[in-house]
Design a protein around this motif. Structure first.
Motif, PDB file in Angstrom:
ATOM      1  N   SER A  34      42.400  39.009  42.313  1.00 14.22           N
ATOM      2  CA  SER A  34      40.899  39.050  42.833  1.00 14.22           C
ATOM      3  C   SER A  34      40.000  38.218  41.856  1.00 14.22           C
ATOM      4  O   SER A  34      39.201  37.308  42.619  1.00 14.22           O
ATOM      5  N   LEU A  35      40.050  38.282  40.836  1.00 13.42           N
ATOM      6  CA  LEU A  35      39.283  37.489  39.821  1.00 13.42           C
ATOM      7  C   LEU A  35      39.566  35.900  40.080  1.00 13.42           C
ATOM      8  O   LEU A  35      38.765  35.221  39.954  1.00 13.42           O
ATOM      9  N   PHE A  36      40.670  35.580  40.160  1.00 13.79           N
ATOM     10  CA  PHE A  36      41.231  34.131  40.493  1.00 13.79           C
ATOM     11  C   PHE A  36      40.624  33.837  41.727  1.00 13.79           C
ATOM     12  O   PHE A  36      40.200  32.448  41.826  1.00 13.79           O
ATOM     13  N   LEU A  37      40.730  34.459  42.804  1.00 17.67           N
ATOM     14  CA  LEU A  37      40.251  33.920  43.950  1.00 17.67           C
ATOM     15  C   LEU A  37      38.831  33.825  43.957  1.00 17.67           C
ATOM     16  O   LEU A  37      38.169  33.101  44.625  1.00 17.67           O
ATOM     17  N   SER A  43      32.905  32.114  44.127  1.00 18.94           N
ATOM     18  CA  SER A  43      32.211  33.528  44.441  1.00 18.94           C
ATOM     19  C   SER A  43      32.556  34.620  43.334  1.00 18.94           C
ATOM     20  O   SER A  43      33.339  35.615  43.716  1.00 18.94           O
ATOM     21  N   ILE A  44      32.318  34.484  42.301  1.00 12.72           N
ATOM     22  CA  ILE A  44      32.692  35.364  41.141  1.00 12.72           C
ATOM     23  C   ILE A  44      32.326  36.845  41.468  1.00 12.72           C
ATOM     24  O   ILE A  44      33.108  37.760  41.096  1.00 12.72           O
ATOM     25  N   VAL A  50      36.111  43.044  44.508  1.00 13.35           N
ATOM     26  CA  VAL A  50      37.450  43.272  44.983  1.00 13.35           C
ATOM     27  C   VAL A  50      38.146  43.775  43.944  1.00 13.35           C
ATOM     28  O   VAL A  50      39.233  44.515  44.196  1.00 13.35           O
ATOM     29  N   ALA A  51      38.141  42.935  42.775  1.00 17.49           N
ATOM     30  CA  ALA A  51      39.086  43.613  41.556  1.00 17.49           C
ATOM     31  C   ALA A  51      38.863  44.858  41.294  1.00 17.49           C
ATOM     32  O   ALA A  51      39.568  45.862  41.014  1.00 17.49           O
ATOM     33  N   MET A  52      37.623  45.307  41.380  1.00 15.18           N
ATOM     34  CA  MET A  52      37.258  46.816  41.324  1.00 15.18           C
ATOM     35  C   MET A  52      37.614  47.684  42.270  1.00 15.18           C
ATOM     36  O   MET A  52      38.176  48.924  41.844  1.00 15.18           O
ATOM     37  N   ILE A  53      37.647  47.509  43.579  1.00 10.72           N
ATOM     38  CA  ILE A  53      38.010  48.333  44.552  1.00 10.72           C
ATOM     39  C   ILE A  53      39.830  48.263  44.816  1.00 10.72           C
ATOM     40  O   ILE A  53      40.446  49.334  45.032  1.00 10.72           O
ATOM     41  N   SER A  54      40.289  47.126  44.448  1.00 10.09           N
ATOM     42  CA  SER A  54      41.745  46.752  44.621  1.00 10.09           C
ATOM     43  C   SER A  54      42.638  47.417  43.248  1.00 10.09           C
ATOM     44  O   SER A  54      43.788  47.639  43.379  1.00 10.09           O
ATOM     45  N   VAL A 152      45.493  29.146  48.709  1.00  8.62           N
ATOM     46  CA  VAL A 152      45.319  28.013  47.595  1.00  8.62           C
ATOM     47  C   VAL A 152      46.115  26.862  47.916  1.00  8.62           C
ATOM     48  O   VAL A 152      45.649  25.764  47.953  1.00  8.62           O
ATOM     49  N   SER A 153      47.174  27.148  47.683  1.00 12.54           N
ATOM     50  CA  SER A 153      48.343  26.023  47.748  1.00 12.54           C
ATOM     51  C   SER A 153      49.664  26.605  47.923  1.00 12.54           C
ATOM     52  O   SER A 153      50.113  27.395  47.342  1.00 12.54           O
ATOM     53  N   PRO A 154      50.626  25.763  48.545  1.00 11.80           N
ATOM     54  CA  PRO A 154      51.838  26.077  48.771  1.00 11.80           C
ATOM     55  C   PRO A 154      52.755  26.166  47.756  1.00 11.80           C
ATOM     56  O   PRO A 154      53.653  26.913  47.481  1.00 11.80           O
TER      57      PRO A 154
END
Length: 200
Positions: A34-37, A43-44, A50-54, A152-154
């Protein structure tokens, strides 16, 4: 009495398995991805949300239930302890998803959350209806990898190698059967990948 060479090797293998299980824990993978995305999408703040809820809130609930002696360990290895936990985490993630949609969060992060919700729902059905303890570790690992490939990437396909390693650790520690980790990986890859694609 001194340990034999096989006993020493076995302990080392067990330590490796425990390390892989901890590093590959669902809450850890959810927070990191989540943090990476969030950073990748510039959109930190939403990444943190998202990191918090997941990951953050679900683990906080697990620790609270451990404190109340209603859950035996932070990996929730007992099948009977998983039913209420899955319902609570589904509620947390759903509430977070609604907030993201209403507040116009980045579409990719909304899709990431929706994919997590759908995957956990599928796992919940298998756990409670089929009464089988499918691996959440491998489901999350495979699901996140597929999402990163799409978002992100294949090149992230290379990370799929982590899923069997994590699955091996769960079997080695006696927490799952080989079938449970394989089904978990399949459910995670298909459900998470499919849901992410639908939302984007």
């Amino acid at each position: 009495m001194a340990m034999t060479e096989n006993q020493t090797r076995g302990r080392r293998v067990d330590r490796l398995a425990r390390a892989l299980t901890e590093v590959g824990a669902p809450w850890v993978l959810n927070i990191v991805s989540s943090l990476f995305l969030g950073v990748y999408l510039e959109s930190i703040a939403w990444g943190i949300f998202v990191a918090m809820i997941s990951g953050g809130l679900p683990m906080a609930f697990i620790l609270f239930e451990i404190w109340r002696s209603r859950i035996g360990d932070h990996h929730v290895t007992e099948h009977r302890e998983r039913h209420l936990l899955i319902v609570v985490i589904l509620a947390i993630v759903l509430a977070g998803l609604v907030i993201q949609i209403c507040a116009n969060a980045p579409a990719e992060l909304i899709a990431f959350t929706a994919a997590g919700f759908a995957t956990l729902l599928a796992i919940g059905i298998i756990t409670s209806v089929v009464r089988w303890k499918v691996s959440v570790h491998t489901a999350v690992s495979a699901g996140i990898t597929v999402i990163l490939m799409l978002a992100v990437s294949p090149i992230w396909v290379l990370a799929l190698a982590c899923t069997p390693a994590i699955g091996w650790s769960r079997v080695r520690l006696g927490d799952h059967t080989t079938g449970q980790v394989i089904v978990g990986a399949f459910v995670g890859a298909v459900i998470a990948g499919g849901t992410y694609t639908l939302f984007t």
